[in-house]
Scaffold this active site. Structure first.
Site, short mmCIF file in Angstrom:
data_model
loop_
_atom_site.label_atom_id
_atom_site.label_comp_id
_atom_site.label_asym_id
_atom_site.label_seq_id
_atom_site.Cartn_x
_atom_site.Cartn_y
_atom_site.Cartn_z
N GLU A 37 82.17 52.01 41.14
CA GLU A 37 81.23 53.01 41.64
C GLU A 37 80.39 52.46 42.78
OE1 GLU A 37 80.61 55.11 37.24
OE2 GLU A 37 78.95 54.05 38.19
N HIS A 83 78.12 60.02 37.93
CA HIS A 83 77.19 59.15 37.22
C HIS A 83 75.76 59.72 37.24
CE1 HIS A 83 76.76 54.74 35.77
NE2 HIS A 83 75.85 55.50 35.20
N ARG A 114 80.32 53.80 30.47
CA ARG A 114 80.80 52.93 31.53
C ARG A 114 82.28 53.22 31.79
NH1 ARG A 114 76.29 52.34 32.60
NH2 ARG A 114 75.06 50.42 32.89
#
Length: 314
Positions: A259, A280, A230
């Protein structure tokens, strides 16, 4: 009885979602972000499928029919779990699906940074090799993987999977976790002795910015930091400064604090040879996404059958 199931951000999962084995009305949306959209689209729905759609208390209060939030991910920080519990909403997540894809991404970032693959490839593209007086040049330091030390912060299933790969590569492995296990070391040892540090902990109030300027200064000057967990785990401003002034050797990030970074992000915007940022996707091999999609349906079917699995407690 027919149950209404709504997938709010279907485009976040590139896999086949099989049909549920109970009577249902299914609706999916490519993406959903605003609270107004969430409430409108979940009216009358008992089951919400989400990946990164924020489910906060004010939103949940407007959804009296909602009984299950099935998260298409392991992390559930997008859900106000206390509010969900108070409202009688069960939250379930995905587990043990990324046993290959995340470790392989970590190893890939480790090799790319320790071997300086990206900056050398970019330098060739710029024409630097054409101008070289020798057959090669040494603009960026290269370090072996074998014989180096990997520090793993968060020694769960993913951490252990990465450890096996690291040991096969001839690395020494150090591990830290808040849950007692045999063979763990303290965080100070991880920071000071590791050549590579990789993060695998959830984002909580206790872990937010757990790596900041103070921790970065304790790392070796040649060390690299990898984060596929994260973005909020690391103070991004402190990291950027550490990369610029040589406090650490490099960083490979698959996550950032916000994000997608629609308003920009200092790591994404930086042009540094010792920084790699991917969007990601560490979790997103084709194989892993299908495992995830199948488990997502399994979780919903188990709940409807009265035998909920992978329940996340508040």
């Amino acid at each position: 009885m027919t149950k209404k199931v709504v997938f709010l951000d279907r485009e976040s999962l590139d896999a086949t979602v099989r049909e549920f084995n109970f009577p249902h009305e299914y609706k999916e949306y490519e993406s959903t972000w605003t609270p107004e959209e969430i409430v409108e689209r979940l009216q009358g729905a008992e089951i919400a499928l989400i990946n990164k759609v924020p489910m906060r208390a004010d939103t949940l209060k407007q959804l009296p029919d909602l009984k299950l939030i099935a998260v298409a991910a392991t992390g559930t920080d997008v859900v106000d779990k206390a509010a969900a519990k108070a409202q009688g909403i069960t939250v379930v997540n995905i587990r043990n699906y990324a046993f290959n894809t995340v470790p392989e991404h970590v190893v890939g970032l480790m090799f790319a940074l320790r071997r300086a693959i990206v900056p050398y490839a970019n330098s060739v593209r710029r024409g630097d090799w054409n101008k070289s007086k020798q057959f090669c040049y040494f603009d960026y330091p290269i370090y072996d993987i074998a014989g180096s030390t990997l520090g793993i912060i968060g020694y769960g299933a993913l951490g252990k999977s990465i450890a096996k790969r690291a040991e096969a590569l001839g690395m020494k492995v150090l591990a830290f976790d808040v849950f007692p296990q045999d063979g763990l070391v303290d965080l100070e040892t991880i920071l000071t002795q590791s050549d590579v540090i990789t993060l695998h902990v959830p984002l909580t109030p206790d872990t937010r910015n757990m790596i900041g300027a103070e921790q970065l200064k304790k790392m070796k000057k040649s060390a690299i930091l990898i984060n596929t967990a994260r973005g909020g785990l690391v103070d991004e401003a402190a990291l950027l400064q550490a990369l610029k002034d040589g406090t650490i050797g490099g960083a490979g990030f698959d996550v950032v604090a916000q994000e997608p970074p629609k308003d920009g992000n200092i790591l994404c915007d930086a042009d540094l040879p010792n920084l790699i940022v991917t969007p990601h996707v560490a979790w997103a091999s084709k194989e892993a996404m299908q495992i995830l999609a199948d488990q997502l349906v399994d979780n919903v079917e188990a709940f409807v059958a009265g035998k909920p699995q992978n329940v996340v407690e508040a």
